[in-house]
Design an enzyme around this catalytic site. Structure first.
Site, mmCIF file in Angstrom:
data_model
loop_
_atom_site.group_PDB
_atom_site.id
_atom_site.type_symbol
_atom_site.label_atom_id
_atom_site.label_comp_id
_atom_site.label_asym_id
_atom_site.label_seq_id
_atom_site.Cartn_x
_atom_site.Cartn_y
_atom_site.Cartn_z
ATOM 1 N N SER A 1 -13.507 13.171 6.314
ATOM 2 C CA SER A 1 -14.153 12.692 5.079
ATOM 3 C C SER A 1 -15.547 13.303 4.935
ATOM 4 C CB SER A 1 -14.279 11.166 5.084
ATOM 5 O OG SER A 1 -13.011 10.572 5.037
ATOM 6 N N ARG B 1 8.382 3.480 4.724
ATOM 7 C CA ARG B 1 7.226 4.203 4.163
ATOM 8 C C ARG B 1 7.552 4.869 2.849
ATOM 9 N NH1 ARG B 1 2.542 7.797 6.492
ATOM 10 N NH2 ARG B 1 2.599 8.672 4.422
ATOM 11 N N GLN C 1 -3.427 0.567 3.170
ATOM 12 C CA GLN C 1 -3.625 1.762 2.345
ATOM 13 C C GLN C 1 -2.303 2.310 1.827
ATOM 14 O OE1 GLN C 1 -3.015 2.002 5.480
ATOM 15 N NE2 GLN C 1 -2.386 4.056 6.097
ATOM 16 N N HIS D 1 -8.964 10.264 11.929
ATOM 17 C CA HIS D 1 -8.966 9.467 10.694
ATOM 18 C C HIS D 1 -8.090 8.227 10.858
ATOM 19 C CE1 HIS D 1 -8.207 8.542 6.417
ATOM 20 N NE2 HIS D 1 -6.933 8.521 6.750
ATOM 21 N N TYR E 1 -9.024 5.143 -5.943
ATOM 22 C CA TYR E 1 -9.780 6.363 -6.290
ATOM 23 C C TYR E 1 -8.958 7.587 -5.943
ATOM 24 C CZ TYR E 1 -11.219 6.004 -1.293
ATOM 25 O OH TYR E 1 -11.248 5.870 0.078
ATOM 26 N N PRO E 2 -9.142 8.660 -6.722
ATOM 27 C CA PRO E 2 -8.473 9.916 -6.375
ATOM 28 C C PRO E 2 -9.375 10.762 -5.476
ATOM 29 C CG PRO E 2 -9.413 10.081 -8.574
ATOM 30 C CD PRO E 2 -9.823 8.733 -8.039
ATOM 31 N N MET E 3 -8.787 11.640 -4.703
ATOM 32 C CA MET E 3 -9.607 12.498 -3.830
ATOM 33 C C MET E 3 -8.968 13.868 -3.588
ATOM 34 S SD MET E 3 -9.241 11.163 0.096
ATOM 35 C CE MET E 3 -9.997 12.644 0.746
ATOM 36 N N ASP E 4 -9.830 14.788 -3.161
ATOM 37 C CA ASP E 4 -9.422 16.151 -2.780
ATOM 38 C C ASP E 4 -9.887 16.422 -1.354
ATOM 39 O OD1 ASP E 4 -8.494 16.869 -5.295
ATOM 40 O OD2 ASP E 4 -10.324 17.954 -5.871
ATOM 41 N N LYS E 5 -9.297 17.435 -0.758
ATOM 42 C CA LYS E 5 -9.871 18.003 0.464
ATOM 43 C C LYS E 5 -10.635 19.257 0.020
ATOM 44 C CE LYS E 5 -8.185 15.288 3.745
ATOM 45 N NZ LYS E 5 -6.916 15.487 4.432
HETATM 46 C C1 VOV Z 1 -6.156 1.228 6.471
HETATM 47 C C2 VOV Z 1 -6.667 2.384 6.677
HETATM 48 C C3 VOV Z 1 -6.018 3.711 6.861
HETATM 49 C C4 VOV Z 1 -5.112 4.125 7.826
HETATM 50 C C5 VOV Z 1 -4.512 3.276 8.926
HETATM 51 C C6 VOV Z 1 -4.808 5.503 7.549
HETATM 52 C C7 VOV Z 1 -3.934 6.262 8.328
HETATM 53 C C8 VOV Z 1 -3.542 7.548 7.943
HETATM 54 C C9 VOV Z 1 -2.593 8.346 8.659
HETATM 55 C C10 VOV Z 1 -1.862 7.924 9.937
HETATM 56 C C11 VOV Z 1 -2.453 9.521 7.960
HETATM 57 C C12 VOV Z 1 -1.635 10.752 8.351
HETATM 58 C C13 VOV Z 1 -0.252 10.568 8.111
HETATM 59 C C14 VOV Z 1 0.086 10.059 6.763
HETATM 60 O O1 VOV Z 1 0.323 8.855 6.705
HETATM 61 O O2 VOV Z 1 0.038 10.848 5.798
HETATM 62 C C15 VOV Z 1 -3.259 9.423 6.784
HETATM 63 C C16 VOV Z 1 -3.287 10.410 5.797
HETATM 64 C C17 VOV Z 1 -4.208 10.379 4.773
HETATM 65 N N1 VOV Z 1 -5.207 9.450 4.565
HETATM 66 FE FE1 VOV Z 1 -5.444 7.748 5.574
HETATM 67 N N2 VOV Z 1 -5.536 5.919 6.459
HETATM 68 C C18 VOV Z 1 -6.290 4.852 6.012
HETATM 69 C C19 VOV Z 1 -7.189 4.836 4.952
HETATM 70 C C20 VOV Z 1 -7.508 5.966 4.226
HETATM 71 C C21 VOV Z 1 -8.609 6.081 3.299
HETATM 72 C C22 VOV Z 1 -9.617 4.984 3.011
HETATM 73 C C23 VOV Z 1 -8.596 7.331 2.773
HETATM 74 C C24 VOV Z 1 -9.635 7.933 1.830
HETATM 75 C C25 VOV Z 1 -10.631 8.747 2.633
HETATM 76 C C26 VOV Z 1 -12.030 8.258 2.546
HETATM 77 O O3 VOV Z 1 -12.849 8.677 3.376
HETATM 78 O O4 VOV Z 1 -12.366 7.464 1.653
HETATM 79 C C27 VOV Z 1 -7.458 8.012 3.307
HETATM 80 C C28 VOV Z 1 -7.079 9.294 2.956
HETATM 81 C C29 VOV Z 1 -5.938 9.883 3.490
HETATM 82 C C30 VOV Z 1 -5.379 11.101 2.980
HETATM 83 C C31 VOV Z 1 -5.909 11.880 1.779
HETATM 84 C C32 VOV Z 1 -4.302 11.416 3.762
HETATM 85 C C33 VOV Z 1 -3.356 12.635 3.596
HETATM 86 C C34 VOV Z 1 -3.984 13.827 4.237
HETATM 87 C C35 VOV Z 1 -3.122 15.057 4.309
HETATM 88 O O5 VOV Z 1 -3.736 16.138 4.456
HETATM 89 O O6 VOV Z 1 -1.900 14.970 4.226
HETATM 90 N N3 VOV Z 1 -6.846 7.174 4.217
HETATM 91 N N4 VOV Z 1 -3.948 8.240 6.819
#
Ligand code: VOV
EC number: 1.3.98.5
Length: 236
Positions: free
Chosen positions: A210, A118, A172, A159, A132-136
């Site tokens: 989201s 990773r 991703q 999520h 795309y960039p994003m915020d919480k």
């Molecule tokens: C293929 C799709 C997919 C998968 C499997 C996936 C899985 C995961 C896991 C397991 C984790 C947590 C651990 C880590 O790995 O960090 C995350 C984390 C994260 N994600 Fe995610 N995400 C995906 C996809 C995915 C998308 C499409 C988005 C955009 C949201 C949207 O609405 O447009 C996103 C955002 C994020 C973010 C910003 C974080 C970090 C948040 C934080 O506060 O740290 N993400 N994500």
């Protein structure tokens, strides 16, 4: 990681001589070939895609272990003949990071092969990209950063549950950019079928993380440009 998005100055490109264009294309192909070697040796990764719409013509993504190496590549790229025909349109600086939600207590993350992979991701060469960039959100009652850890972990679990349904269809790469760029994360998605990206993002819109806490910047989408595709793409 650097996301470097540029437009092509097509007027200048068409006015250039055939030999200048050939030199520019060759320099670009040589750079990509050199980066492929780096990728083979697991010392970094890259992606090169054309971008649809007016926002950019292509995106170059460069991943290296240190920011100095990324800077050097950017500088070398800027000095190339090819770069003379490009106009910067957007860029994004971020870093690969480990999850605070998935970490196992007492484990040294470096001892876990999954974690090591990773930390050194290899960008897939799938047909389509979406960046795309994003915020919480931090607004009134919708402030992600005021939620207790357990609640955030639960929402992130939901999520990841949605994301995992797209295993093998969408890959991703989420990189962190707090203190490095204008948004908090960069989201880069790769797919063999662009519609899977749309479906995933639509489905995620209903996840609380989201729906309630996500804020998004501009979206950039496009198609893979391989070294062999490049001459045709730039032919005029
Ligand atoms: C293929 C799709 C997919 C998968 C499997 C996936 C899985 C995961 C896991 C397991 C984790 C947590 C651990 C880590 O790995 O960090 C995350 C984390 C994260 N994600 Fe995610 N995400 C995906 C996809 C995915 C998308 C499409 C988005 C955009 C949201 C949207 O609405 O447009 C996103 C955002 C994020 C973010 C910003 C974080 C970090 C948040 C934080 O506060 O740290 N993400 N994500």
């Amino acid at each position: 990681m650097l996301h470097d998005l540029r437009k092509i100055d097509w007027i200048k490109w068409k006015q250039a001589s055939e030999s200048e264009r050939t030199q520019a294309v060759k320099e670009l192909q040589d750079m990509l070939t050199a980066w492929e070697d780096v990728e083979e040796n697991r010392e970094g990764s890259h992606a090169f895609y054309s971008i649809m719409g007016h926002k950019a013509d292509f995106i170059l993504m460069i991943l290296r272990p240190t920011i100095q190496e990324v800077s050097d590549i950017e500088l070398r790229f800027n000095k190339s003949k090819f770069a003379e025909f490009t106009i910067p349109s957007y860029s994004y600086v971020s870093v690969v990071e480990l999850s605070k939600y998935m970490a196992k207590e007492g484990e040294n993350p470096e001892d876990n092969p999954g974690v090591r992979a990773r930390l050194k991701p290899r960008l897939p060469k799938w047909e389509h990209i979406c960046f795309y960039p994003m915020d919480k959100r931090r607004e009134g009652n919708d402030n992600w950063y005021m939620l207790p850890m357990d609640e955030r972990r639960q929402l992130m679990y939901e999520h990841s549950f949605t994301g995992r349904k797209y295993a093998g269809k969408v890959k991703q790469i989420i990189t962190g950019s707090m203190g490095l760029d204008d948004w908090e994360w960069s989201v880069t998605l790769f797919a063999k079928d662009m519609l899977q990206i749309k479906k995933l993002i639509y489905e995620m819109r209903f996840d609380v993380v989201s729906a309630r806490y996500g804020e998004f910047g501009s979206f950039y989408v496009g198609n893979l440009l391989t070294i062999d595709d490049i001459p045709d793409y730039f032919a005029v």
